[in-house]
Design a protein around this motif. Structure first.
Motif, PDB file in Angstrom:
ATOM      1  N   SER A  16       0.727  -1.197  -0.076  1.00 53.50           N
ATOM      2  CA  SER A  16       0.001   0.000  -0.061  1.00 53.50           C
ATOM      3  C   SER A  16       0.783   1.238   0.006  1.00 53.50           C
ATOM      4  N   SER A  17       1.796   1.324   0.769  1.00 51.64           N
ATOM      5  CA  SER A  17       2.820   2.333   0.752  1.00 51.64           C
ATOM      6  C   SER A  17       3.512   2.599  -0.352  1.00 51.64           C
ATOM      7  N   THR A  22      -4.829   2.137  -1.145  1.00 48.97           N
ATOM      8  CA  THR A  22      -5.151   1.449  -0.067  1.00 48.97           C
ATOM      9  C   THR A  22      -6.100   0.132   0.006  1.00 48.97           C
TER      10      THR A  22
END
Length: 182
Positions: A16-17, A22
């Motif tokens: 996700s990062s 998300t």
């Protein structure tokens, strides 16, 4: 060691990062259902491979492809493991290193002993035909399915007989001998 839920959360947070996307509980549940039966270190390798080779957030099928590898090669490796067990494991209970084998044998044949009896009656030509026409295609089909949370073990002759007589058994199928306290 099988993939832990905590490790999957860490891997998904990392993706996700990196990819700026998300996830939600439903997405996490899909990944968990599909990946929870695999060894943790293999799942980590698959995610790392994806991170170093893709510009997009990983889809479950992409991680599964990394985990499974080439289906034909995997089936041949699995057959070697089966063949070795066939030569040595009639009496003792065991589990294959490849969990697909355990699931496939129970689903298709009902038990290790049923399959053993079937295969032991084959001549070498029939065995090769069975390998190519039944075992390899079945393995490839089962390798694409989700794993059950509990992988069945192959019950050997000792455990089968001892259980039928009401004895509790050790993991290899031998009876647990109760010792009298003095």
């Amino acid at each position: 060691m099988k993939l832990s839920h905590k490790k999957l959360l860490t891997l998904m947070a990392m993706c996700s990062s990196v990819y700026g996307q998300t996830t939600n509980e439903n997405v996490m549940e899909v990944y968990w259902q599909l990946l929870s039966g695999y060894p943790e270190e293999e799942v980590v390798k698959a995610f790392n491979h994806h991170l170093s080779h893709s510009k997009f957030f990983p889809k479950p099928s992409e991680i599964l492809d990394q985990l499974r590898g080439d289906p034909e090669a995997q089936a041949l490796i699995a057959f070697q493991e089966f063949d070795q067990a066939f030569d040595t494991s009639y009496y003792h209970s065991f589990q294959f290193k490849d969990p697909v084998l355990n699931v496939m044998i129970i689903d298709l044949y009902g038990s290790w002993l049923n399959l053993y009896d079937k295969v032991s009656m084959m001549d070498s030509k029939s065995y090769e035909i069975w390998k190519l026409k039944e075992f390899i295609p079945a393995y490839k089909a089962f390798a694409t399915r989700p794993f059950p949370s509990v992988i069945p073990k192959m019950i050997g002759y000792h455990e089968s007989e001892n259980s039928a007589k009401g004895y509790r058994c050790l993991p290899d199928g031998n009876p647990i001998v109760e010792t009298k306290k003095q």
